[in-house]
Scaffold this active site. Sequence first.
Site, PDB file in Angstrom:
ATOM      1  N   GLU A 169      42.544  28.043  52.718  1.00 31.38           N
ATOM      2  CA  GLU A 169      41.690  27.074  52.020  1.00 31.38           C
ATOM      3  C   GLU A 169      42.255  25.689  52.315  1.00 31.38           C
ATOM      4  O   GLU A 169      43.226  25.256  51.704  1.00 31.38           O
ATOM      5  CB  GLU A 169      41.670  27.364  50.518  1.00 31.38           C
ATOM      6  CG  GLU A 169      40.667  26.539  49.750  1.00 31.38           C
ATOM      7  CD  GLU A 169      40.618  26.924  48.281  1.00 31.38           C
ATOM      8  OE1 GLU A 169      39.708  26.438  47.588  1.00 31.38           O
ATOM      9  OE2 GLU A 169      41.484  27.692  47.826  1.00 31.38           O
ATOM     10  N   ASN A 182      44.161  37.493  46.586  1.00 33.53           N
ATOM     11  CA  ASN A 182      43.359  36.778  45.594  1.00 33.53           C
ATOM     12  C   ASN A 182      43.038  37.590  44.352  1.00 33.53           C
ATOM     13  O   ASN A 182      42.859  37.021  43.290  1.00 33.53           O
ATOM     14  CB  ASN A 182      42.040  36.310  46.222  1.00 33.53           C
ATOM     15  CG  ASN A 182      41.261  35.401  45.298  1.00 33.53           C
ATOM     16  OD1 ASN A 182      41.754  34.340  44.934  1.00 33.53           O
ATOM     17  ND2 ASN A 182      40.068  35.818  44.903  1.00 33.53           N
ATOM     18  N   ARG A 187      46.112  34.508  51.583  1.00 38.00           N
ATOM     19  CA  ARG A 187      46.819  34.901  50.363  1.00 38.00           C
ATOM     20  C   ARG A 187      46.038  35.986  49.647  1.00 38.00           C
ATOM     21  O   ARG A 187      44.812  36.117  49.806  1.00 38.00           O
ATOM     22  CB  ARG A 187      47.042  33.715  49.421  1.00 38.00           C
ATOM     23  CG  ARG A 187      45.777  33.138  48.793  1.00 38.00           C
ATOM     24  CD  ARG A 187      46.122  32.163  47.672  1.00 38.00           C
ATOM     25  NE  ARG A 187      44.943  31.518  47.116  1.00 38.00           N
ATOM     26  CZ  ARG A 187      44.148  32.049  46.191  1.00 38.00           C
ATOM     27  NH1 ARG A 187      44.392  33.261  45.723  1.00 38.00           N
ATOM     28  NH2 ARG A 187      43.106  31.381  45.728  1.00 38.00           N
ATOM     29  N   ASP A 205      32.521  36.519  40.992  1.00 45.74           N
ATOM     30  CA  ASP A 205      33.985  36.454  41.050  1.00 45.74           C
ATOM     31  C   ASP A 205      34.552  37.777  40.528  1.00 45.74           C
ATOM     32  O   ASP A 205      34.083  38.835  40.916  1.00 45.74           O
ATOM     33  CB  ASP A 205      34.467  35.236  40.256  1.00 45.74           C
ATOM     34  CG  ASP A 205      35.795  34.683  40.757  1.00 45.74           C
ATOM     35  OD1 ASP A 205      36.769  35.448  40.835  1.00 45.74           O
ATOM     36  OD2 ASP A 205      35.871  33.476  41.062  1.00 45.74           O
ATOM     37  N   ASN A 208      37.426  39.761  45.735  1.00 45.03           N
ATOM     38  CA  ASN A 208      37.375  39.554  44.290  1.00 45.03           C
ATOM     39  C   ASN A 208      37.122  40.845  43.523  1.00 45.03           C
ATOM     40  O   ASN A 208      37.787  41.834  43.751  1.00 45.03           O
ATOM     41  CB  ASN A 208      36.355  38.465  43.951  1.00 45.03           C
ATOM     42  CG  ASN A 208      37.021  37.163  43.548  1.00 45.03           C
ATOM     43  OD1 ASN A 208      37.939  37.158  42.744  1.00 45.03           O
ATOM     44  ND2 ASN A 208      36.587  36.056  44.111  1.00 45.03           N
ATOM     45  N   GLU A 249      43.165  33.577  36.409  1.00 49.71           N
ATOM     46  CA  GLU A 249      42.582  34.720  37.130  1.00 49.71           C
ATOM     47  C   GLU A 249      43.245  36.022  36.697  1.00 49.71           C
ATOM     48  O   GLU A 249      44.252  36.038  36.006  1.00 49.71           O
ATOM     49  CB  GLU A 249      42.777  34.554  38.649  1.00 49.71           C
ATOM     50  CG  GLU A 249      41.549  34.120  39.415  1.00 49.71           C
ATOM     51  CD  GLU A 249      40.514  35.235  39.585  1.00 49.71           C
ATOM     52  OE1 GLU A 249      40.640  36.291  38.928  1.00 49.71           O
ATOM     53  OE2 GLU A 249      39.573  35.044  40.366  1.00 49.71           O
TER      54      GLU A 249
END
Length: 311
Positions: free
Chosen positions: A136, A118, A116, A219, A167, A25
């Site tokens: 999650e 991301n 958290r 995303d 995102n 990521e």
Amino acid sequence: MHWKEYIKRMPLEVKQITGPLVLGEGPHWDDRVQALYFVSIHEKTIHKYNPASGEHTKTTLDGRPGFIVPVEGALDQFLVGLEREFVVLQWDGAEGSAVKFVRKIGEVDQDATKNRINDGKADPRGRIFGGTMGDEKSPGDFAQEQGSLYRVDGNITRVADKIGISNGLAWDLSAKAMYYIDSLEQNVRRYDYDVDTGDISNMRHIFNFPKNGLDGFPDGGTIDTDGNLWIAVFNNGVVIQVSPEGKLLRQIPIPAKQVTSCTFGGPNLDILFVTTSHYMNKPGEGDPQDGCTFMVTGLGVKGHPNVNFKF
């Protein structure tokens, strides 16, 4: 010959540049050192890739990093979204070398300790916008609307709440626009953006995935110099190009289904670097290139230089 005409004649090529990561990521191209930085969230690692040499290095942190952005004025310091904290770390870029804690900018979501950070990115002035997601419990089982989007400058300010999975971010100063993705909306937001204050306003949705016949979830992403968005589509194996008006222009197949983010880089900013994941794969499922990092050439477009964090 104009560079656009030259690039248009180049064949489109998608090339694997790293081996598989669990959840790659947050790619960021640092023009100063001509290298790509990115993270693997669940492996708790930060990464550096040098296209000129092909060298790929990484080191491990004490928590899950959601993004990494270099600090302006220091070649070895980075702002990292680490669990629920924005911190500055020092890393020399060498394989496995120790990371030094420099300073903590602040902590977010104190009332939701299983959240958290991301994703995150610097705006054109070097402020960081970074968001969170809810707990999650298992891959794909997300707590709904538990995250927020924050602006990090001298202070940390919540600018949006009730976010599912924070995102992609991109800015178009000529249009006075900030684009933002909450993946679970399956839509792309556009805000009016005041670059002097960092304030956002007048939110509207511009690109609905189901209405455009697209499976998967938006995303991470970026923007090209023509003002078109490039969006990674998780669980669809493509990166899409979308106009500011919300028209689907192109789909670029990536040989990994869980595409997570992309950014432009390279000496001419005409290479699209793409991160992917195999996090959602069940045992025995998936393809060998799931989770690998790729570079796409021959797209015929250029991106803007990624901006580094400025205190």
